[in-house]
Design a protein around this motif. Structure first.
Motif, PDB file in Angstrom:
ATOM      1  N   LEU A  46     -87.506  41.170  41.906  1.00 36.83           N
ATOM      2  CA  LEU A  46     -87.981  42.080  42.681  1.00 36.83           C
ATOM      3  C   LEU A  46     -87.319  43.512  42.779  1.00 36.83           C
TER       4      LEU A  46
ATOM      5  N   PHE B 254     -96.014  35.613  42.388  1.00 36.18           N
ATOM      6  CA  PHE B 254     -95.985  37.025  42.257  1.00 36.18           C
ATOM      7  C   PHE B 254     -97.152  37.559  41.694  1.00 36.18           C
TER       8      PHE B 254
ATOM      9  N   SER C 294     -89.235  46.886  42.187  1.00 42.13           N
ATOM     10  CA  SER C 294     -89.249  48.172  43.225  1.00 42.13           C
ATOM     11  C   SER C 294     -88.636  49.379  42.275  1.00 42.13           C
TER      12      SER C 294
ATOM     13  N   ARG D  32     -89.561  42.932  51.573  1.00 46.37           N
ATOM     14  CA  ARG D  32     -88.397  43.136  50.931  1.00 46.37           C
ATOM     15  C   ARG D  32     -87.676  44.721  51.487  1.00 46.37           C
TER      16      ARG D  32
ATOM     17  N   MET E  71     -93.030  43.045  48.248  1.00 50.02           N
ATOM     18  CA  MET E  71     -92.288  44.049  48.122  1.00 50.02           C
ATOM     19  C   MET E  71     -92.165  44.992  49.546  1.00 50.02           C
TER      20      MET E  71
END
Length: 254
Positions: A224, A152, A228, A165, A162
């Protein structure tokens, strides 16, 4: 020692062949896998097509007679139709019999039907491997927080995660355009994320797509999600670049 699994349906042209290829792809390190038919024909081209589109190897897949395999020693015999279930109960002892019932996609001869059958088979086989894992004491993937947060910790890798995702699946070409960086750099960072267990891949045609690993633990998913939700502009520019791509590959979600 690997457990031996035999998938059986009537024609061994679609369902059982797809199941054979899926289990080999998903857990070939834990199982020896074959398939057969009570009245075998030949591999259905559309079954092979949807497997290849999902990045699953089809080399060597061919239809086989149950009679040629029934005398071998099997740990599990998984039937995929009622006819096969009725015939296997008498000839494949003492294997553990598991009866699944999937409609034959060949009857419709539609790509969407084959793709749906592949998706449903993948889900059922995933459950089968998970149950076997628990019964044999095999451990699922372990996620070391140090490894995860190190992955990360790079701005580009975090942005890639991201974006994947958000978009569900992206190929290298899309990522190079969205991030405005070179293909070797994108591939290098994707390899780091995959090695950390954060991403998985599948092939569709000429494209290899990356998506979040289905075994990600809840604490990783929460990181995550929180990232976000707290930084909505993090991938705003990259999403706009994706929208502007005139030649963006078309993906089939299986």
């Amino acid at each position: 020692m690997k457990r031996r699994v035999l998938f059986v349906c009537s024609a061994n042209s679609a369902r059982s062949l797809m199941a054979e290829a899926l289990l080999k792809d998903m857990a070939g390190d834990r199982f020896e896998v074959a398939s057969a038919g009570t009245e075998p024909t030949h591999p259905n081209p559309m079954a092979l097509q949807v497997l290849e589109e999902s990045g699953i190897a089809v080399a060597g897949l061919h239809s086989k007679r149950l009679a040629d395999l029934q005398e071998e020693s099997w740990d599990y015999v998984i039937t995929l139709c009622e006819k096969a279930a009725n015939e296997c109960g008498a000839v494949c002892q003492p294997a553990q019999q598991i009866a699944w019932d999937f409609p034959d996609p060949a009857l419709s001869n539609r790509h969407a039907t084959f793709a749906l059958t592949l998706k449903e088979l993948k889900e059922r086989i995933g459950l089968f491997t998970l149950v076997h894992q628990k019964e044999t004491g095999l451990k699922p993937l372990e996620y070391n927080p140090v490894t995860v947060f190190r992955a990360f910790g790079d701005e580009l890798r975090l942005t890639m995660l991201m974006l994947i995702r958000d978009q569900k699946k992206l190929c290298v070409y899309e990522l190079t355009k969205a991030l405005d960086v070179s293909q070797p750099k994108v591939s290098r960072h994707l390899a780091t994320l995959k090695d950390a267990g954060l991403l998985e891949t599948e092939r569709q045609g000429q494209w290899v797509y990356y998506y979040l690993h289905p075994q990600l633990p809840q604490w990783v998913l929460r990181v995550l999600d929180e990232t976000s939700g707290g930084h909505t502009k993090l991938i705003e520019r990259e999403k706009e670049r994706l929208k502007a791509m005139p030649d963006r590959p078309v993906i089939r979600f299986l």
